[in-house]
Structures are given as structure tokens and as C-alpha cells.
Enzyme design. Structure first.
Site, PDB file in Angstrom:
ATOM      1  N   PHE A   1     -49.025  -5.657 -24.297  1.00 28.57           N
ATOM      2  CA  PHE A   1     -49.074  -4.443 -24.723  1.00 28.57           C
ATOM      3  C   PHE A   1     -50.583  -4.097 -24.734  1.00 28.57           C
ATOM      4  O   PHE A   1     -51.508  -5.171 -25.045  1.00 28.57           O
ATOM      5  CB  PHE A   1     -48.596  -4.374 -26.209  1.00 28.57           C
ATOM      6  CG  PHE A   1     -47.166  -4.145 -26.182  1.00 28.57           C
ATOM      7  CD1 PHE A   1     -46.380  -4.861 -26.146  1.00 28.57           C
ATOM      8  CD2 PHE A   1     -46.629  -2.642 -26.724  1.00 28.57           C
ATOM      9  CE1 PHE A   1     -44.685  -4.523 -26.099  1.00 28.57           C
ATOM     10  CE2 PHE A   1     -45.437  -2.349 -27.093  1.00 28.57           C
ATOM     11  CZ  PHE A   1     -44.450  -3.343 -26.478  1.00 28.57           C
TER      12      PHE A   1
ATOM     13  N   ILE B   1     -53.056 -15.581 -25.524  1.00 28.85           N
ATOM     14  CA  ILE B   1     -51.725 -16.257 -25.411  1.00 28.85           C
ATOM     15  C   ILE B   1     -51.012 -15.619 -24.094  1.00 28.85           C
ATOM     16  O   ILE B   1     -50.719 -16.205 -23.254  1.00 28.85           O
ATOM     17  CB  ILE B   1     -50.884 -15.951 -26.436  1.00 28.85           C
ATOM     18  CG1 ILE B   1     -51.491 -16.462 -27.787  1.00 28.85           C
ATOM     19  CG2 ILE B   1     -49.435 -16.375 -26.178  1.00 28.85           C
ATOM     20  CD1 ILE B   1     -50.992 -15.931 -29.048  1.00 28.85           C
TER      21      ILE B   1
ATOM     22  N   LYS C   1     -62.621 -22.532 -51.733  1.00 30.12           N
ATOM     23  CA  LYS C   1     -62.950 -21.198 -51.728  1.00 30.12           C
ATOM     24  C   LYS C   1     -64.525 -20.631 -51.984  1.00 30.12           C
ATOM     25  O   LYS C   1     -65.284 -21.410 -52.724  1.00 30.12           O
ATOM     26  CB  LYS C   1     -62.162 -20.423 -53.211  1.00 30.12           C
ATOM     27  CG  LYS C   1     -62.401 -18.890 -53.206  1.00 30.12           C
ATOM     28  CD  LYS C   1     -61.852 -18.551 -54.540  1.00 30.12           C
ATOM     29  CE  LYS C   1     -62.112 -16.942 -54.789  1.00 30.12           C
ATOM     30  NZ  LYS C   1     -61.820 -16.420 -56.290  1.00 30.12           N
TER      31      LYS C   1
ATOM     32  N   ASN D   1     -54.604  -8.043 -39.088  1.00 24.96           N
ATOM     33  CA  ASN D   1     -54.852  -6.503 -38.814  1.00 24.96           C
ATOM     34  C   ASN D   1     -53.679  -5.976 -39.229  1.00 24.96           C
ATOM     35  O   ASN D   1     -52.711  -6.638 -40.071  1.00 24.96           O
ATOM     36  CB  ASN D   1     -54.954  -6.712 -37.386  1.00 24.96           C
ATOM     37  CG  ASN D   1     -53.731  -7.363 -36.613  1.00 24.96           C
ATOM     38  OD1 ASN D   1     -52.328  -6.930 -36.842  1.00 24.96           O
ATOM     39  ND2 ASN D   1     -54.039  -7.947 -35.797  1.00 24.96           N
TER      40      ASN D   1
HETATM   41  O1  C5P Z   1     -56.906  -7.887 -24.958  1.00 23.89           O
HETATM   42  P1  C5P Z   1     -56.142  -7.077 -25.823  1.00 23.89           P
HETATM   43  O2  C5P Z   1     -56.046  -8.169 -27.075  1.00 23.89           O
HETATM   44  O3  C5P Z   1     -56.227  -5.688 -26.104  1.00 23.89           O
HETATM   45  O4  C5P Z   1     -54.785  -7.355 -25.190  1.00 23.89           O
HETATM   46  C1  C5P Z   1     -53.386  -6.983 -25.794  1.00 23.89           C
HETATM   47  C2  C5P Z   1     -52.127  -7.849 -25.427  1.00 23.89           C
HETATM   48  O5  C5P Z   1     -52.586  -9.234 -25.317  1.00 23.89           O
HETATM   49  C3  C5P Z   1     -51.021  -7.817 -26.197  1.00 23.89           C
HETATM   50  O6  C5P Z   1     -49.931  -7.938 -25.508  1.00 23.89           O
HETATM   51  C4  C5P Z   1     -51.316  -8.958 -27.164  1.00 23.89           C
HETATM   52  O7  C5P Z   1     -49.958  -9.473 -27.560  1.00 23.89           O
HETATM   53  C5  C5P Z   1     -51.949 -10.102 -26.250  1.00 23.89           C
HETATM   54  N1  C5P Z   1     -52.743 -10.897 -26.639  1.00 23.89           N
HETATM   55  C6  C5P Z   1     -52.448 -12.252 -26.872  1.00 23.89           C
HETATM   56  N2  C5P Z   1     -53.431 -13.225 -27.103  1.00 23.89           N
HETATM   57  C7  C5P Z   1     -54.670 -12.587 -27.791  1.00 23.89           C
HETATM   58  C8  C5P Z   1     -54.678 -11.408 -27.785  1.00 23.89           C
HETATM   59  C9  C5P Z   1     -53.815 -10.364 -27.202  1.00 23.89           C
HETATM   60  O8  C5P Z   1     -51.515 -12.660 -26.473  1.00 23.89           O
HETATM   61  N3  C5P Z   1     -55.429 -13.815 -28.320  1.00 23.89           N
END
Ligand code: C5P
Length: 410
Positions: free
Chosen positions: A323, A307, A289, A210
Site C-alpha cells: 500500500f 517488512i 519513565k 500513527n
Molecule cells: O515505504 P512506505 O512506508 O511508504 O511503504 C508502504 C508499504 O510498505 C505498505 O504496504 C506498508 O505496509 C509497507 N511497510 C512495511 N514495513 C515498513 C514500512 C512500510 O511493510 N517498515
């Protein structure tokens, strides 16, 4: 009131005529309650005796890196760990050059490399030496490394010149030391920040990712470091330079980031998940590939580990801040995430709005917690990071959390 009670100040004295003021500085720091230990360079001992400093500090004075008696106890490492602040006053032009070059050929320069405490230099030299391009370049580099400067002052100098290069007076130095400790509101805290995107490989040359630049997370890590925290930054692939004084762990995928976070989380007081972790990864990783054909190609995706939610679900989680980046219904989605993921706080920001958010220098945040929230208007990410940390520490303390390592040392 003693404003420096139990603060450990390691005072480095280098070769300058202004070294005679260091004795008075030690006395004034101790009057404010600080504990002071002194390291002198060889040149400093030509201007003032170790015995004077020993009598005034009430502690042995260190002058040797390779001391047969003390070095067996790893004196440089012990002093580096003991310090809440390393203050070098006076700091000569030669010592600034040595520090900028990362030398470690005497006890003081070695301690400066080994310490995690803030380092402050109070330069003292002839005004032409101060203005010399080499000195100015060294100072710029030291500032980039996060080293703070007290002075120098302008006025008459021992060499007869009048100009910039005087050591600040001991009372002014003490005032500035007090100011540093007042801004150290995260001292004793271990802050873990995730930043940047993750990459989820499809085959050896392609990945899903992203637009995250990592700027918000890096700004938070830097502000936390400046506020005195021990900071670990776990970062996906970004084009940003490392942050001075911050432990950087570079990772690639969401799974790598999870592993890196979970192996360190036990000692963390505040966890801030600023990373834009990929939500999905290819279910299958191709080892070669993928060739292109005329037909369309479909990839099956599976969820990556969350996470933030994993950390928040621990039996004894740190204070956990997430966030939420959304293109619509920002506050509603953010509150939902706060509850679903059991977070202490969430910082919500719009994405897809020109000039803020992803891949931009600026941002605006709505910070939410269970009982309230606050809006932080559009500002540079570095500025927002400091404001966010101040809100975090207020909520942290109101929730009765106690930092792991808060030991009463500043
Ligand atoms: O659920 P969403 O992706 O919108 O949540 C965003 C928050 O969750 C952010 O703080 C991002 O760092 C954390 N996050 C994470 N692991 C993921 C997805 C999002 O820690 N796989």
C-alpha cells in the site's frame, strides 16, 4: 456440465421431518460430481435411516462422536479437514442453538467447530419456532460467525402451518451450493495480511505510532476469507473485533510484525501489506519513565525494518502487494515504491483527504502493477477489499503463479 466435480461436501442431517429430502439432496449433489459424506445427529436417525444415506452417498454414514473404532483415527478432525463445505440440511432450531453456543457434544457440532471450510445451514422448522426471538438471535450470531444461510422458504409445513421455515427444495439447495463455490475464487490459497499501526516504545508509558485504524486490512482479511482463502491476519494494536475464521496474530512493534510475518511466509501465496508500519523507532528504549524538565528533549530515531521489502526480496517471494498512503504526488510515489520494493502490485490511496483513507470507513484506491493499473473509486473499505482481491487474483494468474496448496479441491 458437472459444476461440483471433486468438491467434498460434508452433509449434516439433524432432527427434522424435512430430513427425508436429504436423500434426494445427496443424489443431486453427486450428479453434479460432488463427493458427499454424511453425518447424522441422533434425532435425524428417527426420521431417516443411516442405511438409506449410506446407499445413496456410497460412503459410510457417521453418527457417533465417541466411536470406539473410528475415533481412534480422530474421525471428527479428519472429516473437518476433508470438507470443502459443511452443509447442514435440514438444520433444526435445536442444532442452530447448539452451533450458536459453540457446543461440541456430538459429532456434527464438533466437526463444525473443528473445520476451516465454509459452513452453510439450511433451516427447517415450524414457522413459530423460526420466528422465536431465541432462534432469531441464534441466527444473527451465526451470521456474525460467517455461517451462511440457505433459506428457509415460505409455504405449507408438515405441521399444518403455513409460513416461513420450510427447507429449500433439493434442486434449490444444489443451485446455492454451486453459487458458493463460484464465489470461492481464493479457495486453496493462503493469504497473509498485515494491518493496523505499530507502536514503537520510547519508555514504559510513551510510544510513537500513527492514525491507522486497521479497517482496510481487516476488510481485506474478511473478503479473502469469504472468497475461500486460508487467511492469517497479523495486526498491530487496533480497536476492531477479530474476523471470524481468520487466524489473528496480534503484534505490537514493527520488529514483532516482521518476526510474525517471516515465521509464516513460507506457506503464503499472497502477501498483502496493509499495515501502516512506523518508519522510525527510538534508537534507545528507556526502561523507566522519562521525567520532564524545563529544557527541550530530543529523541534520536532509527529506521524500522521494511517488512514488505524484506518479503519481496526473498528468493521465492509470494505474490506481494503493498500500500502507498501519500498526501501528495500519489501515483508517482506509488510507482516508485512498486519498482524499488520489487512488488507485484501496489494500492495507492490519498491520506489527509476528508472522509477517506486513514481512520475512515471509506477509501479510494489506484491499483498499479508493472504494465498497468486501475482506479477503484471511493467506496466502503469492505467493498474495495473484494474488488482489490479480484484484481490481485487476475494478476496472480496472469503472472503464472501457482498456489502452494491448490490441490484441485475447489
Ligand atoms: O515505504 P512506505 O512506508 O511508504 O511503504 C508502504 C508499504 O510498505 C505498505 O504496504 C506498508 O505496509 C509497507 N511497510 C512495511 N514495513 C515498513 C514500512 C512500510 O511493510 N517498515
Amino acid at each position: 456440465m458437472n459444476t461440483l466435480t471433486d468438491k467434498h461436501i460434508l452433509l449434516g442431517i439433524t432432527g427434522s421431518i424435512a430430513a427425508y429430502k436429504s436423500a434426494d439432496l445427496v443424489r443431486r449433489l453427486r450428479e453434479q460430481g460432488a463427493q458427499v459424506q454424511v453425518i447424522m445427529t441422533a434425532a435425524a436417525t428417527a426420521f431417516i435411516t443411516p442405511l438409506t444415506l449410506q446407499s445413496i452417498s456410497g460412503q459410510p454414514v457417521y453418527t457417533q462422536l465417541l466411536d470406539a473404532v473410528t475415533e481412534s483415527a480422530m474421525e471428527h478432525i479428519e472429516l473437518a479437514r476433508w470438507a470443502d463445505m459443511v452443509l447442514i440440511a435440514p438444520a433444526s432450531a435445536d442444532f442452530l442453538a447448539k452451533l450458536a453456543g459453540g457446543h461440541a457434544d456430538d459429532l456434527l457440532s464438533t466437526v463444525c467447530l473443528a473445520t476451516n471450510a465454509p459452513i452453510v445451514v439450511a433451516p427447517a422448522m415450524n414457522s413459530f419456532m423460526w420466528q422465536a426471538p431465541a432462534t432469531q438471535e441464534n441466527c444473527q450470531r451465526l451470521q456474525q460467525y460467517g455461517i451462511k444461510f440457505f433459506g428457509p422458504a415460505t409455504g405449507s409445513q408438515a405441521c399444518g402451518e403455513v409460513g416461513k421455515g420450510r427447507l429449500l427444495e433439493p434442486n434449490e439447495l444444489v443451485d446455492q451450493v454451486q453459487e458458493v463455490f463460484q464465489t470461492q475464487f481464493l479457495a486453496g490459497y493462503h493469504v497473509l495480511v498485515t494491518a493496523g499501526p505499530t507502536r514503537e516504545d520510547i519508555d514504559p508509558v510513551r510510544f510513537i505510532s500513527n492514525r491507522s485504524s486497521g479497517r482496510m486490512g481487516y476488510a481485506i482479511a474478511q473478503s479473502a476469507k469469504m472468497a475461500g482463502a486460508q487467511v492469517t491476519l497479523i495486526s498491530g494494536p487496533v480497536a476492531l473485533p477479530p474476523v471470524a475464521g481468520v487466524q489473528l496474530i496480534s503484534v505490537y512493534s514493527a520488529q514483532d510484525m516482521l518476526t510474525a510475518v517471516m515465521t509464516r511466509i513460507a506457506t503464503v501465496d499472497i502477501f498483502i501489506a496493509a499495515a501502516a508500519v512506523a518508519d522510525y523507532r527510538p534508537s534507545q528504549l528507556f526502561s523507566h519513565k522519562i521525567k520532564k524538565y524545563d529544557a527541550d528533549w530530543q529523541i534520536t530515531l532509527e529506521r524500522t525494518p521494511d517488512i514488505l521489502a524484506t518479503v519481496a526480496a526473498l528468493p521465492h517471494p509470494p505474490f506481494t502487494v503493498g500500500f502507498a498512503a501519500e498526501t501528495d504526488n500519489l501515483l508517482e510515489y506509488a510507482r516508485e515504491k512498486l519498482q524499488q520494493k520489487q512488488l507485484n502490485m501496489i494500492a495507492a490511496n490519498w491520506v489527509g483527504v476528508a472522509g477517506i483513507g486513514f481512520d475512515s470507513e471509506k477509501n479510494a484506491l489506484n491499483v498499479l502493477w508493472a504494465e498497468g493499473g486501475i482506479e477503484l473509486p471511493c467506496a466502503a473499505k469492505t467493498e474495495l477489499a473484494g474488488q482489490l482481491l479480484e484484481i490481485i487474483i487476475q494478476q496472480y494468474q496472469q503472472n503464472g503463479y501457482l498456489p502452494h496448496q491448490k490441490s484441485g479441491s475447489y
